[in-house]
Design a protein around this motif. Structure first.
Motif, PDB file in Angstrom:
ATOM      1  N   TYR A  38       0.886  -1.160   0.000  1.00 57.96           N
ATOM      2  CA  TYR A  38       0.000   0.000   0.000  1.00 57.96           C
ATOM      3  C   TYR A  38       0.921   1.205   0.000  1.00 57.96           C
ATOM      4  N   LEU A  39       0.743   2.068  -0.980  1.00 50.67           N
ATOM      5  CA  LEU A  39       1.589   3.245  -1.086  1.00 50.67           C
ATOM      6  C   LEU A  39       0.741   4.456  -1.425  1.00 50.67           C
ATOM      7  N   SER A  40       0.865   5.488  -0.600  1.00 53.49           N
ATOM      8  CA  SER A  40       0.210   6.767  -0.857  1.00 53.49           C
ATOM      9  C   SER A  40       1.200   7.866  -0.491  1.00 53.49           C
ATOM     10  N   GLU A  41       0.768   9.103  -0.563  1.00 49.57           N
ATOM     11  CA  GLU A  41       1.652  10.206  -0.193  1.00 49.57           C
ATOM     12  C   GLU A  41       2.073  10.126   1.270  1.00 49.57           C
ATOM     13  N   SER A  42       1.227   9.536   2.112  1.00 46.03           N
ATOM     14  CA  SER A  42       1.513   9.488   3.552  1.00 46.03           C
ATOM     15  C   SER A  42       2.055   8.157   4.040  1.00 46.03           C
ATOM     16  N   THR A  43       1.731   7.065   3.339  1.00 45.58           N
ATOM     17  CA  THR A  43       1.831   5.741   3.950  1.00 45.58           C
ATOM     18  C   THR A  43       2.494   4.718   3.028  1.00 45.58           C
ATOM     19  N   TRP A  44       3.327   3.870   3.639  1.00 47.92           N
ATOM     20  CA  TRP A  44       3.852   2.689   2.945  1.00 47.92           C
ATOM     21  C   TRP A  44       3.667   1.497   3.864  1.00 47.92           C
ATOM     22  N   HIS A  45       2.897   0.514   3.424  1.00 46.18           N
ATOM     23  CA  HIS A  45       2.733  -0.766   4.102  1.00 46.18           C
ATOM     24  C   HIS A  45       3.201  -1.831   3.131  1.00 46.18           C
ATOM     25  N   SER A  46       4.130  -2.656   3.565  1.00 51.14           N
ATOM     26  CA  SER A  46       4.621  -3.725   2.712  1.00 51.14           C
ATOM     27  C   SER A  46       5.129  -4.865   3.578  1.00 51.14           C
ATOM     28  N   GLU A  47       5.226  -6.045   2.968  1.00 50.48           N
ATOM     29  CA  GLU A  47       5.688  -7.225   3.690  1.00 50.48           C
ATOM     30  C   GLU A  47       6.874  -7.837   2.957  1.00 50.48           C
ATOM     31  N   CYS A  48       7.976  -7.934   3.665  1.00 41.16           N
ATOM     32  CA  CYS A  48       9.213  -8.500   3.118  1.00 41.16           C
ATOM     33  C   CYS A  48       9.355  -9.937   3.614  1.00 41.16           C
ATOM     34  N   GLN A 103       6.875  -6.685   8.390  1.00 35.59           N
ATOM     35  CA  GLN A 103       5.701  -5.945   7.932  1.00 35.59           C
ATOM     36  C   GLN A 103       5.950  -4.470   8.213  1.00 35.59           C
ATOM     37  N   PHE A 104       6.380  -3.769   7.185  1.00 38.84           N
ATOM     38  CA  PHE A 104       6.686  -2.342   7.288  1.00 38.84           C
ATOM     39  C   PHE A 104       5.393  -1.555   7.383  1.00 38.84           C
ATOM     40  N   ARG A 105       5.348  -0.618   8.325  1.00 35.80           N
ATOM     41  CA  ARG A 105       4.199   0.265   8.518  1.00 35.80           C
ATOM     42  C   ARG A 105       4.747   1.665   8.777  1.00 35.80           C
ATOM     43  N   PHE A 106       5.034   2.393   7.697  1.00 39.98           N
ATOM     44  CA  PHE A 106       5.636   3.720   7.801  1.00 39.98           C
ATOM     45  C   PHE A 106       4.599   4.755   7.386  1.00 39.98           C
ATOM     46  N   VAL A 107       4.546   5.873   8.130  1.00 35.04           N
ATOM     47  CA  VAL A 107       3.539   6.897   7.828  1.00 35.04           C
ATOM     48  C   VAL A 107       4.027   8.278   8.249  1.00 35.04           C
ATOM     49  N   TRP A 108       3.636   9.289   7.474  1.00 35.04           N
ATOM     50  CA  TRP A 108       3.740  10.678   7.894  1.00 35.04           C
ATOM     51  C   TRP A 108       2.319  11.097   8.227  1.00 35.04           C
ATOM     52  N   PRO A 109       1.973  11.177   9.515  1.00 38.67           N
ATOM     53  CA  PRO A 109       0.592  11.443   9.933  1.00 38.67           C
ATOM     54  C   PRO A 109       0.009  12.735   9.372  1.00 38.67           C
ATOM     55  N   ASP A 110       0.834  13.752   9.201  1.00 37.11           N
ATOM     56  CA  ASP A 110       0.299  15.025   8.702  1.00 37.11           C
ATOM     57  C   ASP A 110      -0.113  14.957   7.228  1.00 37.11           C
ATOM     58  N   LEU A 111       0.256  13.880   6.531  1.00 40.12           N
ATOM     59  CA  LEU A 111      -0.129  13.717   5.120  1.00 40.12           C
ATOM     60  C   LEU A 111      -1.282  12.740   4.935  1.00 40.12           C
ATOM     61  N   LYS A 113      -4.716  10.971   4.426  1.00 42.25           N
ATOM     62  CA  LYS A 113      -5.962  11.375   3.783  1.00 42.25           C
ATOM     63  C   LYS A 113      -6.977  10.258   3.943  1.00 42.25           C
ATOM     64  N   HIS A 114      -8.226  10.621   3.781  1.00 38.12           N
ATOM     65  CA  HIS A 114      -9.295   9.628   3.850  1.00 38.12           C
ATOM     66  C   HIS A 114      -8.957   8.460   2.924  1.00 38.12           C
ATOM     67  N   GLY A 115      -9.095   7.236   3.431  1.00 34.58           N
ATOM     68  CA  GLY A 115      -8.779   6.046   2.661  1.00 34.58           C
ATOM     69  C   GLY A 115      -7.426   5.438   2.994  1.00 34.58           C
ATOM     70  N   ASP A 116      -6.540   6.218   3.593  1.00 33.05           N
ATOM     71  CA  ASP A 116      -5.245   5.680   4.016  1.00 33.05           C
ATOM     72  C   ASP A 116      -5.425   4.846   5.274  1.00 33.05           C
ATOM     73  N   PRO A 117      -4.694   3.729   5.402  1.00 34.93           N
ATOM     74  CA  PRO A 117      -4.715   3.008   6.677  1.00 34.93           C
ATOM     75  C   PRO A 117      -4.276   3.957   7.789  1.00 34.93           C
ATOM     76  N   GLY A 118      -4.962   3.927   8.897  1.00 35.48           N
ATOM     77  CA  GLY A 118      -4.598   4.792  10.011  1.00 35.48           C
ATOM     78  C   GLY A 118      -5.090   6.213   9.862  1.00 35.48           C
ATOM     79  N   TYR A 119      -6.049   6.444   8.977  1.00 32.79           N
ATOM     80  CA  TYR A 119      -6.574   7.801   8.809  1.00 32.79           C
ATOM     81  C   TYR A 119      -7.121   8.360  10.118  1.00 32.79           C
TER      82      TYR A 119
END
Length: 135
Positions: A38-48, A103-111, A113-119
């Motif tokens: 999952y990749l958006s301007e705020s969030t990257w979720h991936s599994e290695c 399981q990477f769960r990286f986010v910039w909370p200030d970015l 948006k609705h629909g992002d995990p952890g909105y």
């Protein structure tokens, strides 16, 4: 960080999508990833599923994994914080803590948006997992 300076000189916004789509780290092609991230301007979720570093650290048992854990925490935090301060860096699972995958769960909370995990602002501001696993 070279990514930051390059993106600023190109007029790109400093966000997760630009960072991950332009990633030029060493050995990037040797990792094995599961599913689509999952990749958006705020969030990257991936599994290695396979990482050359974790494989090497495992050869040295618990001491190696402990050093690998410090590496994971310091390197990923430094990369994201140098590129754009304010990141939350978490893993639901981490090979250097003994899990089978990362399981990477990286986010910039200030970015976010609705629909992002952890909105939900409450979910997005939780601290990363503790540095020392509970006994």
């Amino acid at each position: 960080l070279a990514h930051r300076e390059r993106h600023l000189s190109q007029g790109k916004e400093l966000n997760m999508k630009n960072l991950m789509e332009d990633w030029d780290g060493p050995l990037v092609s040797v990792w094995t990833w599961r599913d689509e991230p999952y990749l958006s301007e705020s969030t990257w979720h991936s599994e290695c599923a396979w990482c050359p570093y974790a494989a090497a650290w495992q050869e040295f048992g618990q001491e190696g994994l402990a050093l690998g854990y410090l590496y994971d925490m310091e390197v990923h935090t430094t990369i994201l914080e140098t590129y754009r301060p304010g990141a939350i860096i978490r893993w639901e699972k981490l090979k250097t803590r003994g899990d089978q995958v990362c399981q990477f769960r990286f986010v910039w909370p200030d970015l976010l948006k609705h629909g992002d995990p952890g909105y939900d602002p409450e979910a997005a501001t939780r601290p990363h997992l503790p540095l020392v696993p509970a006994p």
